[in-house]
Design a protein around this motif. Sequence first.
Motif, PDB file in Angstrom:
ATOM      1  N   ILE A   7      -2.640 -10.992  -2.835  1.00  0.00           N
ATOM      2  CA  ILE A   7      -2.222 -11.320  -1.479  1.00  0.00           C
ATOM      3  C   ILE A   7      -1.512 -10.113  -0.890  1.00  0.00           C
ATOM      4  CG2 ILE A   7      -0.194 -12.481  -2.468  1.00  0.00           C
ATOM      5  CD1 ILE A   7      -1.716 -13.384   0.915  1.00  0.00           C
ATOM      6  N   SER A   8      -1.959  -9.669   0.282  1.00  0.00           N
ATOM      7  CA  SER A   8      -1.345  -8.533   0.961  1.00  0.00           C
ATOM      8  C   SER A   8      -0.709  -9.021   2.252  1.00  0.00           C
ATOM      9  CB  SER A   8      -2.395  -7.453   1.265  1.00  0.00           C
ATOM     10  OG  SER A   8      -1.805  -6.332   1.881  1.00  0.00           O
TER      11      SER A   8
ATOM     12  N   SER B 111       7.793 -15.913  -0.092  1.00  0.00           N
ATOM     13  CA  SER B 111       6.999 -17.155  -0.110  1.00  0.00           C
ATOM     14  C   SER B 111       5.875 -17.045  -1.127  1.00  0.00           C
ATOM     15  CB  SER B 111       6.419 -17.438   1.282  1.00  0.00           C
ATOM     16  OG  SER B 111       7.428 -17.554   2.257  1.00  0.00           O
ATOM     17  N   ALA B 112       5.193 -15.896  -1.145  1.00  0.00           N
ATOM     18  CA  ALA B 112       4.113 -15.673  -2.114  1.00  0.00           C
ATOM     19  C   ALA B 112       4.667 -15.634  -3.532  1.00  0.00           C
ATOM     20  CB  ALA B 112       3.377 -14.384  -1.784  1.00  0.00           C
ATOM     21  N   TRP B 113       5.856 -15.042  -3.705  1.00  0.00           N
ATOM     22  CA  TRP B 113       6.468 -14.970  -5.033  1.00  0.00           C
ATOM     23  C   TRP B 113       6.784 -16.366  -5.551  1.00  0.00           C
ATOM     24  CZ3 TRP B 113      10.854 -16.367  -7.635  1.00  0.00           C
ATOM     25  CH2 TRP B 113      11.124 -15.701  -8.836  1.00  0.00           C
TER      26      TRP B 113
ATOM     27  N   LYS C 282      11.508  -5.919 -13.338  1.00  0.00           N
ATOM     28  CA  LYS C 282      10.886  -7.162 -12.864  1.00  0.00           C
ATOM     29  C   LYS C 282      10.334  -6.992 -11.455  1.00  0.00           C
ATOM     30  CE  LYS C 282      13.947 -10.123 -15.605  1.00  0.00           C
ATOM     31  NZ  LYS C 282      15.040 -11.113 -15.564  1.00  0.00           N
ATOM     32  N   PHE C 283      11.082  -6.291 -10.612  1.00  0.00           N
ATOM     33  CA  PHE C 283      10.636  -6.057  -9.232  1.00  0.00           C
ATOM     34  C   PHE C 283       9.333  -5.258  -9.223  1.00  0.00           C
ATOM     35  CE2 PHE C 283      11.216  -3.515  -5.184  1.00  0.00           C
ATOM     36  CZ  PHE C 283      10.894  -4.568  -4.339  1.00  0.00           C
ATOM     37  N   ARG C 284       9.266  -4.213 -10.018  1.00  0.00           N
ATOM     38  CA  ARG C 284       8.051  -3.397 -10.085  1.00  0.00           C
ATOM     39  C   ARG C 284       6.887  -4.162 -10.696  1.00  0.00           C
ATOM     40  NH1 ARG C 284      11.275   1.996 -12.257  1.00  0.00           N
ATOM     41  NH2 ARG C 284      11.857   2.825 -10.181  1.00  0.00           N
ATOM     42  N   ARG C 285       7.186  -5.072 -11.586  1.00  0.00           N
ATOM     43  CA  ARG C 285       6.126  -5.884 -12.199  1.00  0.00           C
ATOM     44  C   ARG C 285       5.531  -6.871 -11.211  1.00  0.00           C
ATOM     45  NH1 ARG C 285       8.677 -10.134 -15.900  1.00  0.00           N
ATOM     46  NH2 ARG C 285       9.045 -10.994 -13.815  1.00  0.00           N
ATOM     47  N   ASP C 286       6.368  -7.470 -10.379  1.00  0.00           N
ATOM     48  CA  ASP C 286       5.928  -8.572  -9.519  1.00  0.00           C
ATOM     49  C   ASP C 286       5.454  -8.142  -8.139  1.00  0.00           C
ATOM     50  OD1 ASP C 286       6.620 -10.212 -11.587  1.00  0.00           O
ATOM     51  OD2 ASP C 286       8.473 -10.960 -10.679  1.00  0.00           O
ATOM     52  N   ILE C 287       5.986  -7.049  -7.618  1.00  0.00           N
ATOM     53  CA  ILE C 287       5.717  -6.654  -6.234  1.00  0.00           C
ATOM     54  C   ILE C 287       5.200  -5.217  -6.198  1.00  0.00           C
ATOM     55  CG2 ILE C 287       6.658  -6.419  -3.901  1.00  0.00           C
ATOM     56  CD1 ILE C 287       6.953  -9.232  -4.769  1.00  0.00           C
ATOM     57  N   TYR C 288       4.119  -5.012  -5.460  1.00  0.00           N
ATOM     58  CA  TYR C 288       3.621  -3.656  -5.209  1.00  0.00           C
ATOM     59  C   TYR C 288       3.967  -3.297  -3.765  1.00  0.00           C
ATOM     60  CZ  TYR C 288       0.482   0.328  -4.662  1.00  0.00           C
ATOM     61  OH  TYR C 288      -0.020   1.578  -4.418  1.00  0.00           O
ATOM     62  N   ILE C 289       4.552  -2.133  -3.554  1.00  0.00           N
ATOM     63  CA  ILE C 289       4.963  -1.714  -2.211  1.00  0.00           C
ATOM     64  C   ILE C 289       4.007  -0.654  -1.698  1.00  0.00           C
ATOM     65  CG2 ILE C 289       6.819  -0.794  -0.791  1.00  0.00           C
ATOM     66  CD1 ILE C 289       7.510  -3.445  -2.088  1.00  0.00           C
TER      67      ILE C 289
ATOM     68  N   ILE D 185      -1.989 -16.263  -8.101  1.00  0.00           N
ATOM     69  CA  ILE D 185      -1.898 -15.010  -7.357  1.00  0.00           C
ATOM     70  C   ILE D 185      -1.820 -13.871  -8.369  1.00  0.00           C
ATOM     71  CG2 ILE D 185      -0.519 -13.637  -5.758  1.00  0.00           C
ATOM     72  CD1 ILE D 185       0.480 -16.233  -4.525  1.00  0.00           C
ATOM     73  N   SER D 186      -2.728 -12.927  -8.267  1.00  0.00           N
ATOM     74  CA  SER D 186      -2.757 -11.819  -9.223  1.00  0.00           C
ATOM     75  C   SER D 186      -1.680 -10.791  -8.906  1.00  0.00           C
ATOM     76  CB  SER D 186      -4.139 -11.151  -9.218  1.00  0.00           C
ATOM     77  OG  SER D 186      -5.147 -12.084  -9.545  1.00  0.00           O
ATOM     78  N   ASN D 187      -1.675 -10.273  -7.681  1.00  0.00           N
ATOM     79  CA  ASN D 187      -0.704  -9.257  -7.268  1.00  0.00           C
ATOM     80  C   ASN D 187      -0.197  -9.570  -5.870  1.00  0.00           C
ATOM     81  OD1 ASN D 187      -0.976  -7.136  -9.505  1.00  0.00           O
ATOM     82  ND2 ASN D 187      -3.105  -7.352  -8.840  1.00  0.00           N
ATOM     83  N   ILE D 188       1.081  -9.301  -5.639  1.00  0.00           N
ATOM     84  CA  ILE D 188       1.671  -9.425  -4.306  1.00  0.00           C
ATOM     85  C   ILE D 188       1.874  -8.019  -3.764  1.00  0.00           C
ATOM     86  CG2 ILE D 188       3.633 -10.247  -2.953  1.00  0.00           C
ATOM     87  CD1 ILE D 188       4.110 -12.339  -5.180  1.00  0.00           C
ATOM     88  N   ILE D 189       1.186  -7.715  -2.668  1.00  0.00           N
ATOM     89  CA  ILE D 189       1.250  -6.378  -2.077  1.00  0.00           C
ATOM     90  C   ILE D 189       2.071  -6.478  -0.807  1.00  0.00           C
ATOM     91  CG2 ILE D 189      -0.110  -4.457  -1.162  1.00  0.00           C
ATOM     92  CD1 ILE D 189      -2.471  -5.941  -2.835  1.00  0.00           C
ATOM     93  N   CYS D 190       3.212  -5.842  -0.809  1.00  0.00           N
ATOM     94  CA  CYS D 190       4.173  -5.903   0.288  1.00  0.00           C
ATOM     95  C   CYS D 190       4.052  -4.612   1.102  1.00  0.00           C
ATOM     96  CB  CYS D 190       5.566  -6.070  -0.292  1.00  0.00           C
ATOM     97  SG  CYS D 190       6.862  -6.276   0.912  1.00  0.00           S
ATOM     98  N   CYS D 191       3.708  -4.718   2.376  1.00  0.00           N
ATOM     99  CA  CYS D 191       3.351  -3.551   3.186  1.00  0.00           C
ATOM    100  C   CYS D 191       4.445  -3.223   4.204  1.00  0.00           C
ATOM    101  CB  CYS D 191       2.027  -3.796   3.903  1.00  0.00           C
ATOM    102  SG  CYS D 191       0.691  -4.266   2.777  1.00  0.00           S
TER     103      CYS D 191
END
Length: 373
Positions: free
Chosen positions: A135-136, A147-149, A237-244, A158-164
């Motif tokens: 989800i991006s 919300s996605a987390w 944990k932040f780097r594991r769960d969220i991609y920026i 959800i495989s990856n959460i991409i935060c833009c």
Amino acid sequence: HALTKNRCPDGGQYLPFRHPQFSSEEMDALLQQPSAHCIATVLNKLFNLNLTGWDVEFAIGRYPLRTKTLQHKISVAEVWHTPGYQFDRILKALSHRISKDSSVISEWMQIAVRAAMLFGVFADLRKQDVQNADISCVSGDFLMPISAWYAQHWGLPISNIICCCNENNSLWDLHCHGQLRTDAVSIPTILPSADVVIPQHLERLIYEYGGIAETKLYLDRCRKGMTYYPPDSILAKFRRDIYISVVSSHRITTIIPSVYRTHGQLLSSATALAYAGLMDHRTKTGSTGYAIVWSEESPAADASAVSRILCQKVRDILSCPFGKVHVCSCPTSLQNFADFSAEVLLPHSVHSKSASKVGRCRMSSACENKTEF
């Protein structure tokens, strides 16, 4: 109070006492249902209600949520198909069903409704035999990423959460350098909703990772305008769960015409930011799985910005079949892509001067440089 107020009497945010959990079997059964039923089930779990799929449809319409295939393994989740072409209408309608008062929509209510809508999106994808997806979404105040987390930790695949982010990329500094400056100044861009230095709801994620003590430390740093340095355990944990991903405003102005020209899909500025961030994620990680671009606003609701970028009225583009829209390729039009984002950074007194030089071409009959696609 959590339904009508954003903060507790002590100033803290309202958090769920316990998180609902769906087993893999329960999730498979749920996602086989219509999207409205999925949304109702999640809201019932969160607020102890007895909503049905019909209640959701009567509140927000039959098809307010639509997933449109953009290209191979990428879909746009449009959650704005209501009068007004914005997600806010859905928020207000569902909030009224939950609390009987739509005059005040608390932040927790906004998170819960977004998470529930995300379940509905995955129900639509399951009909296409999509088992899991990235989800991006736009960072902004961190409402959609958190919300996605939550949805991911409730069992949604959800495989990856991409935060833009745009030029206001404090989250990227936190992710990559392990520090968050709380005294930075917001840079104005073509997308004001993303011009956030300290994402308000990042506080929720820090609480989930580090508990009350770490949250108090973070808020203390924010109040004093100091740099926040999370401990290694939280950062991991932040780097594991969220991609920026960071996307410039200039790139947004090139993504919108490029996506329309290639795929026939007109994006709003926020959706274009999320799409560009997703493509960056795929380039850097080599990911080839299915992905969703979250879209809360129609290009019609963002018509002012989109029209200037395309040198064409949005309503004219939306009303014409794909392949019959003429978009100007003259030098003035192409220069708009480079100048539009730069113009909003100029002082207000300069805007009036630069505006007379940028975007003069409006597909008038005098312009002979036209491209049909």
